[in-house]
Design a protein around this motif. Sequence first.
Motif, PDB file in Angstrom:
ATOM      1  N   PHE A 110      -6.330   7.623   4.882  1.00 37.60           N
ATOM      2  CA  PHE A 110      -4.928   7.342   4.564  1.00 37.60           C
ATOM      3  C   PHE A 110      -4.033   8.557   4.808  1.00 37.60           C
ATOM      4  O   PHE A 110      -2.814   8.457   4.706  1.00 37.60           O
ATOM      5  CB  PHE A 110      -4.786   6.839   3.122  1.00 37.60           C
ATOM      6  CG  PHE A 110      -5.199   5.401   2.973  1.00 37.60           C
ATOM      7  CD1 PHE A 110      -4.307   4.371   3.243  1.00 37.60           C
ATOM      8  CD2 PHE A 110      -6.491   5.069   2.613  1.00 37.60           C
ATOM      9  CE1 PHE A 110      -4.694   3.040   3.143  1.00 37.60           C
ATOM     10  CE2 PHE A 110      -6.887   3.741   2.498  1.00 37.60           C
ATOM     11  CZ  PHE A 110      -5.984   2.719   2.762  1.00 37.60           C
ATOM     12  N   TYR A 140      -4.582   1.019   6.374  1.00 35.25           N
ATOM     13  CA  TYR A 140      -5.340   0.117   5.501  1.00 35.25           C
ATOM     14  C   TYR A 140      -6.393  -0.622   6.315  1.00 35.25           C
ATOM     15  O   TYR A 140      -7.522  -0.841   5.862  1.00 35.25           O
ATOM     16  CB  TYR A 140      -4.430  -0.878   4.772  1.00 35.25           C
ATOM     17  CG  TYR A 140      -5.221  -1.648   3.723  1.00 35.25           C
ATOM     18  CD1 TYR A 140      -5.381  -1.143   2.436  1.00 35.25           C
ATOM     19  CD2 TYR A 140      -5.872  -2.834   4.051  1.00 35.25           C
ATOM     20  CE1 TYR A 140      -6.155  -1.808   1.496  1.00 35.25           C
ATOM     21  CE2 TYR A 140      -6.648  -3.511   3.118  1.00 35.25           C
ATOM     22  CZ  TYR A 140      -6.785  -2.991   1.840  1.00 35.25           C
ATOM     23  OH  TYR A 140      -7.571  -3.639   0.918  1.00 35.25           O
ATOM     24  N   CYS A 173       0.831  -1.210   0.000  1.00 38.08           N
ATOM     25  CA  CYS A 173       0.000   0.000   0.000  1.00 38.08           C
ATOM     26  C   CYS A 173       0.863   1.257   0.000  1.00 38.08           C
ATOM     27  O   CYS A 173       1.838   1.360   0.736  1.00 38.08           O
ATOM     28  CB  CYS A 173      -0.919   0.000   1.215  1.00 38.08           C
ATOM     29  SG  CYS A 173      -1.925   1.497   1.333  1.00 38.08           S
ATOM     30  N   LEU A 174       0.483   2.226  -0.850  1.00 33.60           N
ATOM     31  CA  LEU A 174       1.256   3.457  -1.015  1.00 33.60           C
ATOM     32  C   LEU A 174       0.765   4.578  -0.101  1.00 33.60           C
ATOM     33  O   LEU A 174       1.326   5.668  -0.106  1.00 33.60           O
ATOM     34  CB  LEU A 174       1.153   3.922  -2.469  1.00 33.60           C
ATOM     35  CG  LEU A 174       1.508   2.893  -3.550  1.00 33.60           C
ATOM     36  CD1 LEU A 174       1.125   3.411  -4.929  1.00 33.60           C
ATOM     37  CD2 LEU A 174       2.995   2.560  -3.511  1.00 33.60           C
ATOM     38  N   ASN A 175      -0.312   4.354   0.632  1.00 30.30           N
ATOM     39  CA  ASN A 175      -0.944   5.404   1.445  1.00 30.30           C
ATOM     40  C   ASN A 175      -1.349   6.604   0.604  1.00 30.30           C
ATOM     41  O   ASN A 175      -1.332   7.741   1.070  1.00 30.30           O
ATOM     42  CB  ASN A 175       0.006   5.883   2.565  1.00 30.30           C
ATOM     43  CG  ASN A 175       0.552   4.745   3.376  1.00 30.30           C
ATOM     44  OD1 ASN A 175      -0.207   3.954   3.910  1.00 30.30           O
ATOM     45  ND2 ASN A 175       1.868   4.630   3.446  1.00 30.30           N
ATOM     46  N   CYS A 176      -1.690   6.335  -0.645  1.00 29.91           N
ATOM     47  CA  CYS A 176      -1.940   7.438  -1.579  1.00 29.91           C
ATOM     48  C   CYS A 176      -3.361   7.963  -1.503  1.00 29.91           C
ATOM     49  O   CYS A 176      -3.651   9.043  -1.996  1.00 29.91           O
ATOM     50  CB  CYS A 176      -1.632   6.986  -2.993  1.00 29.91           C
ATOM     51  SG  CYS A 176      -2.719   5.671  -3.582  1.00 29.91           S
ATOM     52  N   ALA A 177      -4.277   7.176  -0.923  1.00 27.86           N
ATOM     53  CA  ALA A 177      -5.673   7.601  -0.698  1.00 27.86           C
ATOM     54  C   ALA A 177      -6.576   7.482  -1.924  1.00 27.86           C
ATOM     55  O   ALA A 177      -7.745   7.847  -1.856  1.00 27.86           O
ATOM     56  CB  ALA A 177      -5.765   9.022  -0.141  1.00 27.86           C
ATOM     57  N   ASN A 178      -6.061   6.996  -3.034  1.00 29.79           N
ATOM     58  CA  ASN A 178      -6.919   6.889  -4.217  1.00 29.79           C
ATOM     59  C   ASN A 178      -8.178   6.073  -3.960  1.00 29.79           C
ATOM     60  O   ASN A 178      -9.267   6.423  -4.426  1.00 29.79           O
ATOM     61  CB  ASN A 178      -6.143   6.265  -5.378  1.00 29.79           C
ATOM     62  CG  ASN A 178      -5.319   7.297  -6.114  1.00 29.79           C
ATOM     63  OD1 ASN A 178      -5.845   8.296  -6.574  1.00 29.79           O
ATOM     64  ND2 ASN A 178      -4.028   7.069  -6.223  1.00 29.79           N
ATOM     65  N   CYS A 179      -8.042   4.970  -3.215  1.00 35.73           N
ATOM     66  CA  CYS A 179      -9.192   4.098  -2.977  1.00 35.73           C
ATOM     67  C   CYS A 179     -10.332   4.858  -2.320  1.00 35.73           C
ATOM     68  O   CYS A 179     -11.490   4.731  -2.715  1.00 35.73           O
ATOM     69  CB  CYS A 179      -8.777   2.894  -2.132  1.00 35.73           C
ATOM     70  SG  CYS A 179      -7.761   3.322  -0.710  1.00 35.73           S
ATOM     71  N   ILE A 231      -4.270  -3.123  -5.336  1.00 38.53           N
ATOM     72  CA  ILE A 231      -4.705  -3.833  -4.121  1.00 38.53           C
ATOM     73  C   ILE A 231      -6.219  -4.045  -4.208  1.00 38.53           C
ATOM     74  O   ILE A 231      -6.973  -3.125  -4.487  1.00 38.53           O
ATOM     75  CB  ILE A 231      -4.290  -3.056  -2.855  1.00 38.53           C
ATOM     76  CG1 ILE A 231      -2.755  -3.013  -2.777  1.00 38.53           C
ATOM     77  CG2 ILE A 231      -4.883  -3.702  -1.603  1.00 38.53           C
ATOM     78  CD1 ILE A 231      -2.203  -2.161  -1.656  1.00 38.53           C
ATOM     79  N   CYS A 239      -6.600   1.711  -7.633  1.00 35.65           N
ATOM     80  CA  CYS A 239      -5.439   1.594  -6.745  1.00 35.65           C
ATOM     81  C   CYS A 239      -4.220   1.492  -7.655  1.00 35.65           C
ATOM     82  O   CYS A 239      -4.150   0.574  -8.476  1.00 35.65           O
ATOM     83  CB  CYS A 239      -5.535   0.355  -5.866  1.00 35.65           C
ATOM     84  SG  CYS A 239      -4.005   0.037  -4.965  1.00 35.65           S
ATOM     85  N   PRO A 240      -3.251   2.408  -7.538  1.00 42.97           N
ATOM     86  CA  PRO A 240      -2.115   2.393  -8.467  1.00 42.97           C
ATOM     87  C   PRO A 240      -1.306   1.108  -8.396  1.00 42.97           C
ATOM     88  O   PRO A 240      -0.549   0.811  -9.326  1.00 42.97           O
ATOM     89  CB  PRO A 240      -1.268   3.588  -8.025  1.00 42.97           C
ATOM     90  CG  PRO A 240      -2.173   4.447  -7.225  1.00 42.97           C
ATOM     91  CD  PRO A 240      -3.184   3.528  -6.594  1.00 42.97           C
ATOM     92  N   VAL A 241      -1.417   0.340  -7.305  1.00 48.67           N
ATOM     93  CA  VAL A 241      -0.689  -0.924  -7.233  1.00 48.67           C
ATOM     94  C   VAL A 241      -1.659  -2.107  -7.099  1.00 48.67           C
ATOM     95  O   VAL A 241      -1.282  -3.184  -6.635  1.00 48.67           O
ATOM     96  CB  VAL A 241       0.372  -0.938  -6.104  1.00 48.67           C
ATOM     97  CG1 VAL A 241       1.522   0.003  -6.443  1.00 48.67           C
ATOM     98  CG2 VAL A 241      -0.234  -0.540  -4.758  1.00 48.67           C
TER      99      VAL A 241
HETATM  100  S1  SF4 Z   1      -5.318   3.158  -3.489  1.00 42.20           S
HETATM  101 FE1  SF4 Z   1      -4.159   1.286  -3.029  1.00 42.20          FE
HETATM  102  S2  SF4 Z   1      -2.097   1.974  -2.571  1.00 42.20           S
HETATM  103 FE2  SF4 Z   1      -3.426   3.790  -2.437  1.00 42.20          FE
HETATM  104  S3  SF4 Z   1      -4.030   3.895  -0.281  1.00 42.20           S
HETATM  105 FE3  SF4 Z   1      -5.612   2.706  -1.312  1.00 42.20          FE
HETATM  106  S4  SF4 Z   1      -4.984   0.555  -1.082  1.00 42.20           S
HETATM  107 FE4  SF4 Z   1      -3.197   1.835  -0.613  1.00 42.20          FE
END
Ligand code: SF4
Lengths: 282, 395
Positions: free
Chosen positions: B309, B329, B270-276, B363, B359-361
């Motif tokens: 996040f 998360y 998780c990138l802690n990016c907050a997109n989700c 998840i 989610c950029p990665v």
């Molecule tokens: S979008 Fe993905 S990477 Fe970013 S905070 Fe949410 S779970 Fe983590």
Amino acid sequence: MKRPADASGPVARAAQRRRPRLAVWKFSSCDGCQLTLLDCEDELLALADRLEVAYFLEASRAVVEGPYDLSLVEGSITTPDELERIQEVRRQSRTVIAIGACATAGGIQSLRNVLDVDELARTVYAEPSYLDVLATATPIAEHVKVDFELRGCPITKEQLLEAIGAFLHGRRPAFGTVSVCQECKRRGTVCVMVSGGVPCLGPVTQAGCGALCPAYGRGCYGCFGPAESPNVASLMRWWQDELGVEPAATVRALRTFNAAAPAFADAAAAADESGRPGGEGA
Amino acid sequence: MNGSAIWLGPDAPERVIAHLGGQGFRVVGPRVEDGVLVLEELTAGDSLPTGWHDRAAPGSYRLERREGNGPRARERFGYRVGAQAWKRYLHPPELRLFTAERAAGGGLDLHPEKGPEAPLALIGVRPCDLTAIAVQDRVLMGGRHVDEAYAARRHGAFLVVVECTTPGATCFCASFGSGPGAEGGFDLALTELIDDERHGFVARAGSARGEALLEALGGRPASAPETDGRRRAVDEAAHAMGRRLDVDGARSALAEGAGLPLWNDVAERCLNCANCTLVCPTCFCVTIEDVTDLSGDVAERRRRWDSCFSLDFSYLHGGSVRRSGAARYRQWLTHKLSSWFEQFGEAGCVGCGRCIAWCPVGIDLTQEAAIAIEQRRQADAMPRGRGPAGRGARR
Ligand code: SF4
Ligand code: SF4
Ligand code: SF4
Ligand code: SF4
């Protein structure tokens, strides 16, 4: 500017007081961040109304002696002379705000930190003996206490004005340390990485630019340095495994304006050594 | 409403837009711009995309045009949900709440923000998103403290739903019953039927306003094969979901899930990016900030979307409570799938799949929930108090 009619009101009293003295200092840098101050055309009068511009060579040769209430410091420390000068700036300043990627992370010149500076000097200069430089380019906060940092290469006018406004009125500047992604989502930009496979540093980069590059279809270049809790290793793994970015290209992406910021520097070093962003085992 | 279903031609969306626009609604619907799907303001004469479909996967979303002359090349709603959710219009990302000015003679003049001028009409709301609007209704208007800004936008909003007949790879609305069909809560529901013989919409009214709209649009009563076709298409869609979630299992596993090992594993990725949270149509969290101008005579209170996040989100005196990625998360997944029930009496997820695709990665919350259920089961199989995930274990 609106002023209350009552001459004994708090605002009128404040205006009668001496205006806080502003100084703008340059260390190793390109002047771009200082220019942001001159770029505040619409606000310059209001600024001059509130601050006495006591030292700002980019704008005026008039120099008012210190001490200063607010010093904006641009540039990184790269020479023995600068090592001394920054101490003097700190002694003369009540509040120090470091501005830009150079002052907050070392800047593009910190690329030398992972190279041999003598060898570089020999390659570039006919007479390297005239040079007197340090082996590394380092941020201001490594040398003196910094009260606030403005990120960016260059900084933005909006953040600069917000920081000065906050200083003038004794409040906390209203901007966070979250990711560029949050700005992307707020402005409604559709993610270029998810929708187009474009490598983007936004998820690990601090907000502040307003997510400028993704709005034009480009990935984020990381101008504002690492965000508050960046997981650079994970993002670089995704770039390599899912977007097909070569390990060397991940290293280059991390070694730009904020090359020496620890989160970027560590991930770049790990990828440089093992080809994997988290190091050998990742 | 009991009115019978009406059959409308493939240009039904444009006719709805023109009609509602003419009635003074601020009409919003999907558009394809620079190759991506966005929700934009529309005016009479604007048309919705034709012949586009989308492919979503964890961390990936592609919009593509159908090639060739097959009927699908004329499909109006071949795509499902894009990154943007309708909360962009009902619960805007950035909002000034009021401006305060120092008054002549001391004191403050307060200038509250004006509400929206025209009621919204949302065109092309998918059933999962319709459910998400109902979820936000409960959060933002259901209790004692009504969110004025949301209520001002939500009241009088005209909702045109489009049922789903071809779910995407990241869709799992059927797990919640929040789709693929819609039985109420809308003004008008459209279901696109497309094959070699016919192309058009089965239209149903869900309110008196919807009845009036249908009447104004004309059209003929839908035939039995058309209404049957609609029902069959939606039923089949319910069995063609790209993903599924054990809603009850996740709810109870996560209620006791604080000590499970999966959080550290997710935190690695998780990138802690907050997109989700920002793409999620039910996430409602905001932060408030006050700013002054340089003179200090004018101040503003602003609010903008926030996320659990963000470090500041859990800031109490002395620092942030959820510092680790694992804790953040865990907050997100647990709130969506478990504690939302305690708080609002239902799930905080409707199965739209946005958080998986954007989610950029990549998840995937359905996968993480399945892992949590499995880890909870294993921990419960162990004698009490033993093992890292014994009940009551907290980090
Ligand atoms: S979008 Fe993905 S990477 Fe970013 S905070 Fe949410 S779970 Fe983590
Ligand atoms: S384009 Fe970049 S900054 Fe914007 S949401 Fe995507 S990954 Fe984040
Ligand atoms: S949690 Fe994910 S799948 Fe569920 S409603 Fe939010 S974005 Fe959609
Ligand atoms: S998951 Fe996070 S951002 Fe979403 S509603 Fe819950 S606390 Fe707020």
